[in-house]
Design an enzyme around this catalytic site. Structure first.
Site, PDB file in Angstrom:
ATOM      1  N   LYS A 125      47.443  33.960  36.310  1.00 53.13           N
ATOM      2  CA  LYS A 125      47.728  34.105  38.347  1.00 53.13           C
ATOM      3  C   LYS A 125      48.544  33.871  38.904  1.00 53.13           C
ATOM      4  O   LYS A 125      49.333  32.448  37.852  1.00 53.13           O
ATOM      5  CB  LYS A 125      46.261  33.105  38.739  1.00 53.13           C
ATOM      6  CG  LYS A 125      46.245  33.643  40.843  1.00 53.13           C
ATOM      7  CD  LYS A 125      44.573  35.373  40.719  1.00 53.13           C
ATOM      8  CE  LYS A 125      44.433  35.212  42.353  1.00 53.13           C
ATOM      9  NZ  LYS A 125      43.631  36.049  41.989  1.00 53.13           N
TER      10      LYS A 125
ATOM     11  N   ASP B 283      47.093  39.566  45.912  1.00 56.21           N
ATOM     12  CA  ASP B 283      45.505  38.297  46.383  1.00 56.21           C
ATOM     13  C   ASP B 283      46.046  37.400  48.067  1.00 56.21           C
ATOM     14  O   ASP B 283      46.953  38.255  48.718  1.00 56.21           O
ATOM     15  CB  ASP B 283      45.968  36.973  45.617  1.00 56.21           C
ATOM     16  CG  ASP B 283      44.573  36.543  44.819  1.00 56.21           C
ATOM     17  OD1 ASP B 283      43.798  36.943  44.232  1.00 56.21           O
ATOM     18  OD2 ASP B 283      44.531  35.475  45.659  1.00 56.21           O
TER      19      ASP B 283
END
Ligand code: PHE
Length: 346
Positions: free
Chosen positions: A79, A116
């Site tokens: 991430k 995201d």
């Protein structure tokens, strides 16, 4: 702080870069490449300090490893966080994303990113000018487009599976669902639930955004104490903690936010309170299924729909395991993810 966070982390490595032009920190956690290259979105957000941003990136990266393992994709987890002094727009945003795209490209495909919180397909298009290692560019630029409708659809299937398990019926008519966060996923979830006949309540720190969904607005401060069948957190993480769980007035927690539990003990707290918890990385996997399935695995739209509907079946399995073993659902999901990680790596 950085030292402590990295030392305590169970992931593979961290890529960190300070961007002097924007004041942003670019932080990438490569949590696991055991099943394949690490994949995970890029979050753009303002944090109190860079350590808080790193902590978020590392926790989110671990969640991606579990998310992709539990749904059976041949991918590792990672991430990225772009910790910005203020969320930039226009030319400054473009320049930041270009430099970030160069950073992703320098990793040579060991990390592949996607959208995201606060990033979307236009941002992926800019990153895609600098690297091929990006999912969910616009269809005009050769990508699979915005995945949020599939994230929302996965949560919708997950809510139904959760209601079936907790209350014996997955019929949404007459059920009340409180959606926290009216962003790209939350707003679409509100629509799916309303179309299925649920009474939908919505809250957002930005009340205007909540109102725009057309659902009944609940003030952000009143979310926890509001009576509902399902509480669907679709914004920031760690909303389920020692302080908040005793205040909940719902039967099910099932939403798209990543890292909903502040600590593993909160899984047990929910169980003791008689609240069924849909493990976040299982129920929120629809967006990753969209990007990775369509762009890497050659799925067509029909296959994607089937896999997204399968999120409900995976949850049903997790709930059955939790009941059999007498453990919190979060722990049952951990075991399933861990088993897939070992099986697939053999
Ligand atoms: N935001 C998505 C998630 O948390 C990240 C993602 C999108 C990953 C698309 C891969 C592809 O699951």
């Amino acid at each position: 702080m950085f030292e402590e966070l990295i030392r305590a982390w169970d992931g593979e490595h961290v890529v960190a870069r300070h961007d002097p032009d924007s004041g942003a920190w670019m932080l990438i956690g490569i949590h696991s490449t055991r099943l394949g290259p690490a994949m995970g979105g890029t979050r753009m957000k303002t944090y109190a300090d860079p350590a808080e941003a790193l902590e978020d990136a590392l926790r989110l990266a671990g969640g991606m490893t579990r998310k992709l393992a539990v749904v059976g994709l041949p991918c590792g987890g990672g991430k990225a966080v772009l910790a910005v002094p203020a969320v930039p727009t226009g030319a400054a945003r473009r320049r930041l994303l270009e430099r970030y795209g160069d950073l992703v490209d320098s990793l040579g495909g060991s990390f592949v990113t996607g959208p995201d919180m606060n990033t979307g397909e236009a941002d992926m298009d800019v990153i895609g000018e600098r690297t091929p290692h990006v999912f969910c560019r616009s269809t005009a630029h050769g990508g699979s487009g915005d995945p949020s409708i599939h994230t929302a659809a996965g949560v919708f299937h997950g809510i139904r599976a959760s209601l079936r398990h907790a209350l014996g019926s997955d019929d949404l008519a007459g059920r009340t669902v409180l959606v926290q966060g009216a962003g790209s996923v939350g707003a679409k979830l509100v629509r799916l639930l309303a179309d299925a006949g649920a009474a939908v309540l919505v809250s957002d720190v930005d009340e205007e955004r909540a109102r725009a969904t057309g659902a009944t607005v609940v003030p952000a401060a009143a979310v926890l104490e509001t009576d509902c069948d399902v509480y669907a957190p679709c914004a920031v993480g760690a909303t389920l903690n020692e302080g908040s769980i005793p205040r909940l007035r719902c039967r099910v927690v099932a939403g798209a936010a990543n890292n909903q539990l502040a600590t593993p003990a909160d899984g047990e707290r929910l169980r003791a309170a008689g609240i069924l918890y849909a493990p976040d990385y299982v129920i929120s996997s629809g967006g990753a299924l969209h990007g990775i399935g369509l762009e890497r695995l050659g799925w067509d739209a029909e296959r994607l729909e089937r896999e997204v509907a399968g999120i409900g079946d995976t949850l049903t399995r997790v709930y059955a395991d939790a009941d059999t073993e007498g453990i919190p659902t979060a722990e049952a999901a951990e075991r399933l993810a861990a088993a897939r990680l070992t099986d697939a790596a053999r």
